[in-house]
Motif scaffolding. Structure first.
Motif, PDB file in Angstrom:
ATOM      1  N   TYR A 161       0.824  -1.137  -0.149  1.00 29.02           N
ATOM      2  CA  TYR A 161       0.082   0.024  -0.029  1.00 29.02           C
ATOM      3  C   TYR A 161       0.926   1.092  -0.096  1.00 29.02           C
ATOM      4  N   GLY A 162       1.846   1.258   0.839  1.00 28.86           N
ATOM      5  CA  GLY A 162       2.663   2.524   0.872  1.00 28.86           C
ATOM      6  C   GLY A 162       3.394   2.682  -0.504  1.00 28.86           C
ATOM      7  N   LEU A 163       4.112   1.739  -1.086  1.00 28.53           N
ATOM      8  CA  LEU A 163       4.945   1.953  -2.548  1.00 28.53           C
ATOM      9  C   LEU A 163       3.893   2.404  -3.462  1.00 28.53           C
ATOM     10  N   SER A 164       2.728   1.778  -3.429  1.00 30.19           N
ATOM     11  CA  SER A 164       1.670   2.133  -4.553  1.00 30.19           C
ATOM     12  C   SER A 164       1.419   3.437  -4.219  1.00 30.19           C
ATOM     13  N   GLY A 165       1.173   3.790  -2.934  1.00 32.05           N
ATOM     14  CA  GLY A 165       0.647   5.468  -2.883  1.00 32.05           C
ATOM     15  C   GLY A 165       1.867   6.426  -3.015  1.00 32.05           C
ATOM     16  N   LEU A 166       3.161   5.999  -2.891  1.00 31.97           N
ATOM     17  CA  LEU A 166       4.054   6.740  -3.232  1.00 31.97           C
ATOM     18  C   LEU A 166       4.167   7.142  -4.616  1.00 31.97           C
ATOM     19  N   LEU A 167       4.174   5.908  -5.356  1.00 31.83           N
ATOM     20  CA  LEU A 167       3.960   5.830  -6.944  1.00 31.83           C
ATOM     21  C   LEU A 167       3.174   6.697  -7.348  1.00 31.83           C
ATOM     22  N   LEU A 168       1.753   6.695  -7.031  1.00 28.16           N
ATOM     23  CA  LEU A 168       0.672   7.364  -7.350  1.00 28.16           C
ATOM     24  C   LEU A 168       0.787   8.986  -7.153  1.00 28.16           C
ATOM     25  N   LEU A 169       0.961   9.411  -6.071  1.00 25.44           N
ATOM     26  CA  LEU A 169       1.459  10.539  -5.514  1.00 25.44           C
ATOM     27  C   LEU A 169       2.438  11.152  -6.662  1.00 25.44           C
ATOM     28  N   TYR A 170       3.627  10.464  -6.758  1.00 22.38           N
ATOM     29  CA  TYR A 170       4.875  11.092  -7.582  1.00 22.38           C
ATOM     30  C   TYR A 170       4.360  11.180  -9.170  1.00 22.38           C
ATOM     31  N   ILE A 171       3.827  10.091  -9.722  1.00 24.11           N
ATOM     32  CA  ILE A 171       3.661   9.815 -11.165  1.00 24.11           C
ATOM     33  C   ILE A 171       2.507  10.930 -11.464  1.00 24.11           C
ATOM     34  N   ASN A 172       1.363  11.078 -10.812  1.00 21.50           N
ATOM     35  CA  ASN A 172       0.286  12.016 -11.189  1.00 21.50           C
ATOM     36  C   ASN A 172       0.236  13.536 -10.391  1.00 21.50           C
ATOM     37  N   ARG A 173       1.085  13.510  -9.425  1.00 20.35           N
ATOM     38  CA  ARG A 173       1.004  14.940  -8.871  1.00 20.35           C
ATOM     39  C   ARG A 173       2.252  15.451  -8.491  1.00 20.35           C
ATOM     40  N   GLN A 174       3.230  14.779  -9.104  1.00 22.51           N
ATOM     41  CA  GLN A 174       4.897  15.229  -8.989  1.00 22.51           C
ATOM     42  C   GLN A 174       5.035  15.600  -7.369  1.00 22.51           C
ATOM     43  N   MET A 175       4.562  14.869  -6.714  1.00 25.05           N
ATOM     44  CA  MET A 175       4.773  15.066  -5.265  1.00 25.05           C
ATOM     45  C   MET A 175       5.385  13.852  -4.458  1.00 25.05           C
ATOM     46  N   PRO A 176       6.542  13.919  -3.937  1.00 26.31           N
ATOM     47  CA  PRO A 176       7.295  15.248  -3.857  1.00 26.31           C
ATOM     48  C   PRO A 176       7.843  15.636  -5.060  1.00 26.31           C
ATOM     49  N   ALA A 177       8.244  16.601  -5.261  1.00 22.62           N
ATOM     50  CA  ALA A 177       8.813  17.639  -6.386  1.00 22.62           C
ATOM     51  C   ALA A 177      10.171  16.809  -6.636  1.00 22.62           C
ATOM     52  N   GLY A 178      10.333  16.295  -7.824  1.00 20.54           N
ATOM     53  CA  GLY A 178      11.737  15.660  -8.505  1.00 20.54           C
ATOM     54  C   GLY A 178      11.951  14.600  -7.907  1.00 20.54           C
ATOM     55  N   TYR A 179      12.621  13.704  -8.723  1.00 18.76           N
ATOM     56  CA  TYR A 179      12.936  12.439  -8.391  1.00 18.76           C
ATOM     57  C   TYR A 179      13.957  12.044  -7.181  1.00 18.76           C
TER      58      TYR A 179
END
Length: 199
Positions: A161-179
């Protein structure tokens, strides 16, 4: 007869590769029988000689992408020591793959399953994928009494759940900003789940 079977296999491969290219670059929204056939260099009528429809092809691509991701994970985690360090390397390689191919992440975790395949095993094939990548290391940790089976089950669920959530936020919302910020957040989260297993 043998040549005909080889030719059919080759043509099927062209359609599968064309679908994979579209999924990687443009996502599921751009997958259509016409687009696939055009990219493969055949007529859309020819596609129907080999596949029921575009969903049939997309489902085969899900399987291929899982194999591709697995190969990436094996390569990237090959030098890590068994146990917690290996788990950490596997999970980071898993994240790296989906950041590199966000269209595949969307296909796996954001599209309705009815868009992929209506078979009930499709859901478990997709959602259980990260856990299967780590299966051998969890068994190793449990066998060595580094973690109990119950604790491992809880950590496995939290990581999914945590890794899926991290990917979801990063890929769709660029959050956190930058790789780099994403990687830092991912490392912090993984370390919090594996802290007592990094020996």
């Amino acid at each position: 007869m043998k040549n005909k079977a080889l030719q059919e296999q080759r043509i099927r491969g062209y359609f599968i590769e064309a679908t994979k290219e579209i999924l990687k670059s443009e996502g599921l929204k751009s997958v259509s029988v016409r687009n696939i056939a055009e990219k493969a260099g055949y007529s859309f009528a020819t596609l129907y000689n080999y596949f029921k429809d575009a969903k049939d092809l997309v489902f085969l691509c899900v399987q291929d992408f899982q194999e591709e991701c697995s190969a990436h994970v094996v390569t990237r985690s090959a030098k890590a020591a068994r146990g917690g360090k290996k788990l950490r390397a596997i999970l980071l390689a898993y994240l790296e793959y989906f950041v590199q191919y966000p269209g595949i992440f969307e296909l796996f975790f954001m599209e309705k399953l009815s868009e992929l395949n209506k078979q009930p095993e499709t859901a478990s094939m997709i959602t259980g994928f990260p856990d299967r990548l780590c299966e051998e290391e969890w068994k190793y940790l449990i066998a060595n009494k580094t973690v109990s089976a119950a604790a491992a089950a809880n950590k496995r669920a939290a990581l999914l759940y945590g890794l899926s959530g991290l990917l979801l936020l990063y890929i769709n919302r660029q959050m956190p900003a930058g790789y780099p910020a994403f990687l830092k957040a991912a490392n912090t989260f993984i370390d919090s789940q594996l802290k007592e297993m990094n020996t």
